[in-house]
Scaffold this motif. Sequence first.
Motif, PDB file in Angstrom:
ATOM      1  N   ASP A 119       0.877  -1.162   0.020  1.00  0.00           N
ATOM      2  CA  ASP A 119      -0.037  -0.018  -0.121  1.00  0.00           C
ATOM      3  C   ASP A 119       0.922   1.270   0.008  1.00  0.00           C
ATOM      4  O   ASP A 119       0.326   2.293   0.051  1.00  0.00           O
ATOM      5  CB  ASP A 119      -1.043  -0.201   1.100  1.00  0.00           C
ATOM      6  CG  ASP A 119      -1.982  -1.079   1.044  1.00  0.00           C
ATOM      7  OD1 ASP A 119      -2.525  -1.280   0.011  1.00  0.00           O
ATOM      8  OD2 ASP A 119      -2.491  -1.495   2.043  1.00  0.00           O
ATOM      9  N   VAL A 120       1.981   1.090   0.015  1.00  0.00           N
ATOM     10  CA  VAL A 120       3.088   2.253  -0.130  1.00  0.00           C
ATOM     11  C   VAL A 120       3.399   2.462  -1.727  1.00  0.00           C
ATOM     12  O   VAL A 120       4.018   1.639  -2.246  1.00  0.00           O
ATOM     13  CB  VAL A 120       4.257   2.148   0.567  1.00  0.00           C
ATOM     14  CG1 VAL A 120       5.158   3.366   0.152  1.00  0.00           C
ATOM     15  CG2 VAL A 120       3.993   2.034   1.902  1.00  0.00           C
ATOM     16  N   GLY A 121       3.003   3.595  -2.286  1.00  0.00           N
ATOM     17  CA  GLY A 121       3.297   3.647  -3.670  1.00  0.00           C
ATOM     18  C   GLY A 121       4.555   4.504  -4.127  1.00  0.00           C
ATOM     19  O   GLY A 121       4.758   4.131  -5.263  1.00  0.00           O
ATOM     20  N   ALA A 122       5.075   5.273  -3.621  1.00  0.00           N
ATOM     21  CA  ALA A 122       6.228   5.949  -3.921  1.00  0.00           C
ATOM     22  C   ALA A 122       7.316   6.033  -2.776  1.00  0.00           C
ATOM     23  O   ALA A 122       6.792   6.332  -1.206  1.00  0.00           O
ATOM     24  CB  ALA A 122       5.838   7.393  -4.256  1.00  0.00           C
ATOM     25  N   VAL A 123       8.480   6.215  -2.818  1.00  0.00           N
ATOM     26  CA  VAL A 123       9.521   6.456  -1.675  1.00  0.00           C
ATOM     27  C   VAL A 123      10.365   7.480  -1.993  1.00  0.00           C
ATOM     28  O   VAL A 123      10.959   7.467  -3.258  1.00  0.00           O
ATOM     29  CB  VAL A 123      10.116   5.072  -1.510  1.00  0.00           C
ATOM     30  CG1 VAL A 123      11.212   5.021  -0.561  1.00  0.00           C
ATOM     31  CG2 VAL A 123       9.269   3.918  -0.910  1.00  0.00           C
ATOM     32  N   SER A 124      10.752   8.399  -1.337  1.00  0.00           N
ATOM     33  CA  SER A 124      11.732   9.499  -1.530  1.00  0.00           C
ATOM     34  C   SER A 124      12.935   9.076  -0.137  1.00  0.00           C
ATOM     35  O   SER A 124      12.392   8.930   0.977  1.00  0.00           O
ATOM     36  CB  SER A 124      11.098  10.776  -1.195  1.00  0.00           C
ATOM     37  OG  SER A 124      10.191  11.013  -2.298  1.00  0.00           O
ATOM     38  N   PHE A 125      13.871   9.140  -0.547  1.00  0.00           N
ATOM     39  CA  PHE A 125      15.069   8.907   0.179  1.00  0.00           C
ATOM     40  C   PHE A 125      16.444   9.689  -0.078  1.00  0.00           C
ATOM     41  O   PHE A 125      16.496   9.993  -1.053  1.00  0.00           O
ATOM     42  CB  PHE A 125      15.649   7.361  -0.103  1.00  0.00           C
ATOM     43  CG  PHE A 125      16.849   6.998   0.569  1.00  0.00           C
ATOM     44  CD1 PHE A 125      16.830   6.731   1.980  1.00  0.00           C
ATOM     45  CD2 PHE A 125      18.179   7.157   0.090  1.00  0.00           C
ATOM     46  CE1 PHE A 125      17.905   6.034   2.568  1.00  0.00           C
ATOM     47  CE2 PHE A 125      19.116   6.709   0.806  1.00  0.00           C
ATOM     48  CZ  PHE A 125      19.119   6.356   2.168  1.00  0.00           C
ATOM     49  N   VAL A 126      16.917  10.177   1.155  1.00  0.00           N
ATOM     50  CA  VAL A 126      18.265  10.805   0.856  1.00  0.00           C
ATOM     51  C   VAL A 126      19.366  10.148   1.836  1.00  0.00           C
ATOM     52  O   VAL A 126      18.928   9.920   3.021  1.00  0.00           O
ATOM     53  CB  VAL A 126      18.190  12.115   1.570  1.00  0.00           C
ATOM     54  CG1 VAL A 126      19.420  12.991   1.509  1.00  0.00           C
ATOM     55  CG2 VAL A 126      17.246  12.891   0.446  1.00  0.00           C
ATOM     56  N   GLY A 127      20.480   9.789   1.445  1.00  0.00           N
ATOM     57  CA  GLY A 127      21.298   9.199   2.171  1.00  0.00           C
ATOM     58  C   GLY A 127      22.711   8.608   1.601  1.00  0.00           C
ATOM     59  O   GLY A 127      22.893   9.354   0.289  1.00  0.00           O
ATOM     60  N   SER A 128      23.366   7.952   1.999  1.00  0.00           N
ATOM     61  CA  SER A 128      24.749   7.319   1.251  1.00  0.00           C
ATOM     62  C   SER A 128      24.196   6.489   0.084  1.00  0.00           C
ATOM     63  O   SER A 128      23.260   6.256  -0.147  1.00  0.00           O
ATOM     64  CB  SER A 128      25.402   6.447   2.079  1.00  0.00           C
ATOM     65  OG  SER A 128      24.941   5.253   2.354  1.00  0.00           O
ATOM     66  N   THR A 129      25.362   6.679  -0.914  1.00  0.00           N
ATOM     67  CA  THR A 129      25.228   6.008  -2.406  1.00  0.00           C
ATOM     68  C   THR A 129      24.839   4.304  -2.049  1.00  0.00           C
ATOM     69  O   THR A 129      23.730   3.821  -2.738  1.00  0.00           O
ATOM     70  CB  THR A 129      26.439   6.339  -3.064  1.00  0.00           C
ATOM     71  OG1 THR A 129      26.349   7.654  -3.653  1.00  0.00           O
ATOM     72  CG2 THR A 129      26.072   5.407  -4.483  1.00  0.00           C
ATOM     73  N   PRO A 130      25.562   3.766  -1.300  1.00  0.00           N
ATOM     74  CA  PRO A 130      25.163   2.260  -0.991  1.00  0.00           C
ATOM     75  C   PRO A 130      23.711   2.154  -0.858  1.00  0.00           C
ATOM     76  O   PRO A 130      22.934   1.170  -1.148  1.00  0.00           O
ATOM     77  CB  PRO A 130      26.101   1.474  -0.134  1.00  0.00           C
ATOM     78  CG  PRO A 130      27.365   2.594  -0.329  1.00  0.00           C
ATOM     79  CD  PRO A 130      26.602   4.061  -0.461  1.00  0.00           C
ATOM     80  N   ILE A 131      23.338   2.653   0.191  1.00  0.00           N
ATOM     81  CA  ILE A 131      21.754   2.367   0.837  1.00  0.00           C
ATOM     82  C   ILE A 131      20.902   3.066  -0.117  1.00  0.00           C
ATOM     83  O   ILE A 131      19.721   2.708  -0.388  1.00  0.00           O
ATOM     84  CB  ILE A 131      21.704   3.244   2.353  1.00  0.00           C
ATOM     85  CG1 ILE A 131      22.873   2.664   3.052  1.00  0.00           C
ATOM     86  CG2 ILE A 131      20.251   3.196   2.706  1.00  0.00           C
ATOM     87  CD1 ILE A 131      22.406   3.311   4.471  1.00  0.00           C
TER      88      ILE A 131
END
Length: 501
Positions: free
Chosen positions: A221-233
């Motif tokens: 039920d989660v349609g989109a994800v925004s992420f900020v962090g290190s490149t591997p993650i």
Amino acid sequence: MTEQIDVVGHWRDGARWEGSADRFGDVYDPATGAVARRVAFANGDDVDTVVAGAVVAGRAWGETSLTRRTSVMFAFREVLSRRREELAAVITAEHGKVLDDALGEVQRGLEVAEFACGAPHLLKGGFSDGVSGGVDVYSFRQPVGVVAVISPFNFPAMVPLWFVPIAIACGNAVILKPSEKDPSASLLLGEIWAEAGLPPGVFNVVQGDKVAVDALLTHDDVGAVSFVGSTPIARYVYETGTAHGKRVQALGGAKNHMVVLPDADLEGAADAAVSAGFGSAGERCMAISVVVAVDPVGDELVEAIASRMGGLTTGDGREGADMGPLVTGAHRDKVTSYLDAGVRDGARLVVDGRDVEPKGAAGGFWLGPTLFDDVRPGMSVYDDEIFGPVLSVVRAETYDDAVALVNDSPYGNGTAIFTTDGGAARRFQREVTVGMIGVNVPIPVPMAYYSFGGWKASLFGDTRAHGTEGISFFTRQKVVTSRWPDPAERGGVDLGFPRHS
């Protein structure tokens, strides 16, 4: 008698919520080294509960009139502005950055909230009248539904504010998973949304670690994800989220170069290098970590930078220091390990941050500003994203050599050039393979109505943060082809491919 330590919980249905998990993490005061509070780690059941509520709340919010949604956005902007100092104090207490820097973080987030107040204009569709006989075509945007925002420790308010106001203005429900290192700002944001009149369940917070992240990345039920962090993650988030059918924007790491040409104002360049290299103790994805000195300015520039570093104070961010501690002892130790590595690799350690005499408690996570010279590609201090107050100077014989250094980096987040030559600056901005470029500006973070994001290993996904790309990310477009024929002019059956005429 053991002192009671507060527990930072979650935010659900417009209020704080304890959840059901039995795992916790320590939250430190970086300026003292003491455990200030603990944070609850959500389990899969907690995430399911929050998502279920967000689905219901998001459906109603998405059907709420644009006028009503916009009024909440304006109210949020006002409450956030009024409580900015309170939010900044929470940031400093858990992250360690000085208060003035924390206030700057809140201000940059506030600018995105102001941009989101323009949602009525930003969400306008298009209309084409009479594209064919009696046929009109028009478009409009609808919310994705439930979206997740996974944010890093270095900007516990600004990064959530890059995404959340736009997602909410577009009609989505949001679940924020903040860093477990400095989680309290997320709950204060929940209070601000509630005070602004946002319906319960539209903004939510789940605290935690990889368990919570994976639950969000794989939830149907989660349609989109925004992420900020290190490149591997970031790569992991992108690959996991997209494998489960989600749209993902994942902003990764950086190794930002600042090129100084021989004609540059060296005094101004030195000021910029120190400011951009050591602000927030270097814990910025847009920090300058490499200064490329183009011959013959290297010696003079290194001397100018070192002289300015001698005037900086390191200490408790609440007490007026120029630079605060690092966020945790483990992170401080990791950054410190690069100093020994740099010396082993043959770099010249000009200023050793381990020698700092901090204005703060002995147990604080201290490391003073550090400067290396004669750094080369292949050294870990050059190749790795250190994410601390370590500035490296690389010598380049020519402009072309300097550009090659920038372009050979696997990262492409930000870069800057310092020069008085307009032609060189124009050439530089076209030749570098980097997403954000500063001309005599060391930290080229764009305004909220432009989009933030890099190239290469600094961004996974097709859209960047905030600006018009943020609007596109948090909505899905529909195009309607409409015909209202006159019954007297009915044309009958036609098996040919539809053509406009």
